[in-house]
Design an enzyme around this catalytic site. Structure first.
Site, PDB file in Angstrom:
ATOM      1  N   HIS A  61       0.828  -1.216   0.000  1.00 36.74           N
ATOM      2  CA  HIS A  61       0.000   0.000   0.000  1.00 36.74           C
ATOM      3  C   HIS A  61       0.860   1.263   0.000  1.00 36.74           C
ATOM      4  CE1 HIS A  61      -4.164  -1.712   1.267  1.00 36.74           C
ATOM      5  NE2 HIS A  61      -3.563  -2.454   0.359  1.00 36.74           N
ATOM      6  N   ASP A  69       7.741   5.338  -0.335  1.00 34.94           N
ATOM      7  CA  ASP A  69       8.391   6.478   0.317  1.00 34.94           C
ATOM      8  C   ASP A  69       7.985   6.608   1.784  1.00 34.94           C
ATOM      9  OD1 ASP A  69       5.767   7.213   0.098  1.00 34.94           O
ATOM     10  OD2 ASP A  69       6.180   9.269  -0.535  1.00 34.94           O
ATOM     11  N   GLU A  83      -2.658   9.002   4.318  1.00 34.26           N
ATOM     12  CA  GLU A  83      -2.955   7.732   3.643  1.00 34.26           C
ATOM     13  C   GLU A  83      -3.488   6.657   4.578  1.00 34.26           C
ATOM     14  OE1 GLU A  83       0.473   6.209   1.435  1.00 34.26           O
ATOM     15  OE2 GLU A  83       0.824   8.222   0.678  1.00 34.26           O
ATOM     16  N   ASN A  89      -7.243   1.533   3.875  1.00 36.08           N
ATOM     17  CA  ASN A  89      -6.359   1.311   5.025  1.00 36.08           C
ATOM     18  C   ASN A  89      -7.156   1.294   6.324  1.00 36.08           C
ATOM     19  OD1 ASN A  89      -4.038   1.062   3.432  1.00 36.08           O
ATOM     20  ND2 ASN A  89      -3.903   3.273   3.201  1.00 36.08           N
ATOM     21  N   HIS A 187      -1.840 -13.127  -1.008  1.00 43.44           N
ATOM     22  CA  HIS A 187      -3.091 -13.459  -0.301  1.00 43.44           C
ATOM     23  C   HIS A 187      -3.103 -14.899   0.201  1.00 43.44           C
ATOM     24  CE1 HIS A 187      -5.474  -9.859  -2.166  1.00 43.44           C
ATOM     25  NE2 HIS A 187      -4.564  -9.497  -1.294  1.00 43.44           N
ATOM     26  N   THR A 188      -1.965 -15.545   0.146  1.00 42.07           N
ATOM     27  CA  THR A 188      -1.835 -16.857   0.764  1.00 42.07           C
ATOM     28  C   THR A 188      -1.681 -16.726   2.280  1.00 42.07           C
ATOM     29  OG1 THR A 188      -0.524 -18.877   0.792  1.00 42.07           O
ATOM     30  CG2 THR A 188       0.686 -16.885   0.416  1.00 42.07           C
TER      31      THR A 188
HETATM   32  C1  HEM Z   1      -4.445  -7.374  -6.808  1.00 41.57           C
HETATM   33  C2  HEM Z   1      -4.929  -6.410  -6.137  1.00 41.57           C
HETATM   34  C3  HEM Z   1      -5.177  -6.491  -4.658  1.00 41.57           C
HETATM   35  C4  HEM Z   1      -6.342  -6.224  -4.024  1.00 41.57           C
HETATM   36  C5  HEM Z   1      -7.629  -5.770  -4.664  1.00 41.57           C
HETATM   37  C6  HEM Z   1      -6.135  -6.462  -2.613  1.00 41.57           C
HETATM   38  C7  HEM Z   1      -7.088  -6.297  -1.628  1.00 41.57           C
HETATM   39  C8  HEM Z   1      -6.956  -6.733  -0.322  1.00 41.57           C
HETATM   40  C9  HEM Z   1      -7.983  -6.649   0.683  1.00 41.57           C
HETATM   41  C10 HEM Z   1      -9.352  -6.039   0.492  1.00 41.57           C
HETATM   42  C11 HEM Z   1      -7.481  -7.228   1.800  1.00 41.57           C
HETATM   43  C12 HEM Z   1      -8.233  -7.439   3.117  1.00 41.57           C
HETATM   44  C13 HEM Z   1      -8.042  -6.290   4.057  1.00 41.57           C
HETATM   45  C14 HEM Z   1      -8.964  -6.458   5.243  1.00 41.57           C
HETATM   46  O1  HEM Z   1     -10.169  -6.387   5.021  1.00 41.57           O
HETATM   47  O2  HEM Z   1      -8.454  -6.660   6.365  1.00 41.57           O
HETATM   48  C15 HEM Z   1      -6.154  -7.662   1.528  1.00 41.57           C
HETATM   49  C16 HEM Z   1      -5.342  -8.298   2.421  1.00 41.57           C
HETATM   50  C17 HEM Z   1      -4.023  -8.570   2.176  1.00 41.57           C
HETATM   51  N1  HEM Z   1      -3.310  -8.223   1.054  1.00 41.57           N
HETATM   52 FE1  HEM Z   1      -4.077  -7.582  -0.680  1.00 41.57          FE
HETATM   53  N2  HEM Z   1      -4.845  -6.862  -2.427  1.00 41.57           N
HETATM   54  C18 HEM Z   1      -4.220  -6.886  -3.639  1.00 41.57           C
HETATM   55  C19 HEM Z   1      -2.891  -7.190  -3.864  1.00 41.57           C
HETATM   56  C20 HEM Z   1      -1.973  -7.444  -2.866  1.00 41.57           C
HETATM   57  C21 HEM Z   1      -0.537  -7.452  -3.043  1.00 41.57           C
HETATM   58  C22 HEM Z   1       0.176  -7.146  -4.354  1.00 41.57           C
HETATM   59  C23 HEM Z   1       0.003  -7.744  -1.835  1.00 41.57           C
HETATM   60  C24 HEM Z   1       1.450  -7.860  -1.439  1.00 41.57           C
HETATM   61  C25 HEM Z   1       2.440  -8.062  -2.262  1.00 41.57           C
HETATM   62  C26 HEM Z   1      -1.093  -7.959  -0.914  1.00 41.57           C
HETATM   63  C27 HEM Z   1      -0.962  -8.389   0.378  1.00 41.57           C
HETATM   64  C28 HEM Z   1      -2.021  -8.620   1.233  1.00 41.57           C
HETATM   65  C29 HEM Z   1      -1.880  -9.293   2.507  1.00 41.57           C
HETATM   66  C30 HEM Z   1      -0.624  -9.938   3.059  1.00 41.57           C
HETATM   67  C31 HEM Z   1      -3.144  -9.245   3.101  1.00 41.57           C
HETATM   68  C32 HEM Z   1      -3.529  -9.751   4.503  1.00 41.57           C
HETATM   69  C33 HEM Z   1      -3.392  -8.584   5.477  1.00 41.57           C
HETATM   70  C34 HEM Z   1      -3.596  -8.943   6.939  1.00 41.57           C
HETATM   71  O3  HEM Z   1      -3.747 -10.112   7.253  1.00 41.57           O
HETATM   72  O4  HEM Z   1      -3.569  -8.014   7.763  1.00 41.57           O
HETATM   73  N3  HEM Z   1      -2.268  -7.723  -1.562  1.00 41.57           N
HETATM   74  N4  HEM Z   1      -5.842  -7.334   0.212  1.00 41.57           N
END
Ligand code: HEM
Length: 323
Positions: A61, A69, A83, A89, A187-188
Site C-alpha cells: 500500500h 516512500d 494515507e 487502510n 493473499h496466501t
Molecule cells: C491485486 C490487487 C489487490 C487487491 C484488490 C487487494 C485487496 C486486499 C484486501 C481487500 C485485503 C483485506 C483487508 C482487510 O479487510 O483486512 C487484503 C489483504 C491482504 N493483502 Fe491484498 N490486495 C491486492 C494485492 C496485494 C498485493 C500485491 C500484496 C502484497 C504483495 C497484498 C498483500 C495482502 C496481505 C498480506 C493481506 C492480509 C493482510 C492482513 O492479514 O492483515 N495484496 N488485500
C-alpha cells in the site's frame, strides 16, 4: 559541442545511478540495520502471527501511493487526512508498530541514517521469509516522502475490481499483468475483514444476491463467519482467514482460485482470461516457479517511484514529517 554532449551524458548517467537502490546500502552507515529490523519483526511475530501479513500488505500500500516512500506511515494531522486513514487502510492495517520499534532502535544505533520506507521494505521481506517464503536481498536507499494524502489511496486496487481494472492499477505503476498475478499470491497469508467481500455474499447484483462464481459450500461457510446483523449490515470488525493455512506462504492460493474458494472478486477474476488462467494454473502446480516470480515482482514493486539521493528526507519518527 561534442564535449557538451559528453558532459550532459555523464550527468544524465550519474543521475540514473543515483536513482538506483543498492543491496547493502547501510553496510557503511548502519551495519546493524537489517539485523535490528529482522529482530523486531521476529519478536513481534512470535507474539502475533498477524504482523507478517500486515507488514507485507503495508509495504504494498505504501508503494502504490506516491511510490515506496514511507508515506503510509505518516499520521493524520488535522486538517490533513493521511494515507493510513484512507478507505483501503484504516482499521485493516496492522503491524505498523513494528516499524516504530525498529525505528526507535535504529535512531539510537545510527541517528538519521535509515529511512522509514526502507524499514518497511526490509520488514516486508522478513515477513515473507518468516512465514515460509523465499529470501531475497532488498535493494535499499529509499528516502522518506513529506506528503501523505488519504485521497490518493484511490491508486490502491479494490477487492471488487475485475481483471482489466486491477491490471490497469498495476500498469499505472509500471507492473505487468503477469507481475500482478504473481504478487496477488501474497493473499496466501493473513486475513480479511468481512466487509471487504460481503457484497459477494448478500448483494452481488440485481439477478444474484450471491456471487455465482463463489463455491456454494465456501459461500455458506463465509456467511456463517460474516452474518448480517439485525440492521442488515455486517459487523465492520469481523474478520476471516484468507484460506486454510493463513500463516504459511505457499501456492495454495492459486489452487483455491481454481476451486472458486477465494474471498475477493479481484482474486477470482484472475481466471477470466486465457492468459491469466494459464498463469494461475502454472503457479497452482509449480510452487518454485511462483516463489521465484513473486520475489522478482516484489523487487520491482518495492522500487516504484522511490526517492533517492537528496530527495525527501530521513524521518526521525516514521509517523511525523520532520519539522
Ligand atoms: C491485486 C490487487 C489487490 C487487491 C484488490 C487487494 C485487496 C486486499 C484486501 C481487500 C485485503 C483485506 C483487508 C482487510 O479487510 O483486512 C487484503 C489483504 C491482504 N493483502 Fe491484498 N490486495 C491486492 C494485492 C496485494 C498485493 C500485491 C500484496 C502484497 C504483495 C497484498 C498483500 C495482502 C496481505 C498480506 C493481506 C492480509 C493482510 C492482513 O492479514 O492483515 N495484496 N488485500
Amino acid at each position: 559541442m561534442a564535449l557538451a554532449i559528453i558532459l550532459a551524458l555523464v550527468l544524465y548517467l550519474s543521475c540514473q545511478i543515483e536513482a538506483q537502490l543498492l543491496v547493502g546500502f547501510y553496510n557503511g552507515s548502519c551495519p546493524m540495520a537489517e539485523s535490528i529490523i529482522r529482530e523486531e519483526v521476529r519478536k513481534a511475530f512470535f507474539k502475533d502471527k498477524g504482523i507478517a501479513p500486515g507488514l507485507l500488505r503495508a509495504h504494498f500500500h505504501d508503494c502504490m501511493v506516491r511510490g515506496c516512500d514511507g508515506s503510509l506511515l505518516i499520521d493524520s494531522v488535522p486538517p490533513n487526512k493521511a494515507e493510513k486513514d484512507g478507505a483501503p487502510n484504516g482499521i485493516t492495517l496492522r503491524g505498523l508498530e513494528v516499524v516504530d520499534c525498529a525505528k526507535d532502535r535504529l535512531e539510537k544505533e545510527c541517528k538519521g541514517a535509515v529511512s522509514c520506507a526502507d524499514i518497511l521494505a526490509y520488514a516486508a521481506r522478513d515477513s515473507v521469509v518468516i512465514t515460509g517464503g523465499r529470501y531475497w536481498d532488498v535493494p535499499a536507499g529509499r528516502r522518506d516522502g513529506r506528503i501523505s494524502r488519504a485521497a490518493e489511496t484511490i491508486d490502491i486496487p479494490a477487492p471488487f475490481q475485475n481483471l482489466d481494472e486491477i491490471t490497469a492499477a498495476f500498469a499505472k505503476k509500471n507492473l505487468s499483468q503477469d507481475e500482478m498475478i504473481a504478487l496477488s499470491g501474497a493473499h496466501t497469508i493473513g486475513r480479511s475483514h468481512c466487509t471487504s467481500f460481503s457484497n459477494r455474499l448478500y448483494n452481488f447484483s440485481p439477478a444474484n444476491s450471491q456471487d455465482p462464481s463463489l463455491d456454494r459450500l465456501f459461500a455458506a461457510q463465509l456467511k456463517q463467519q460474516c452474518p448480517l446483523n439485525p440492521r442488515g449490515n455486517v459487523d465492520p470488525y469481523l474478520v476471516v482467514s484468507m484460506n486454510m493455512s493463513p500463516g504459511h506462504f505457499e501456492n495454495s492460493y492459486y489452487r483455491d482460485i481454481l476451486a472458486h474458494r477465494v474471498v475477493f472478486t479481484s482474486d477470482q477474476t484472475l481466471v477470466t482470461s486465457p492468459e491469466s488462467l494459464s498463469e494461475v494454473e502454472d503457479y497452482a502446480f509449480n510452487e518454485q516457479e511462483w516463489q521465484n516470480d513473486f520475489v522478482d515482482a516484489m523487487i520491482k514493486m518495492s522500487q516504484i517511484e522511490v526517492l533517492t539521493g537528496t530527495a525527501g528526507e530521513i524521518r526521525s519518527n516514521c509517523r511525523v514529517i520532520n519539522p
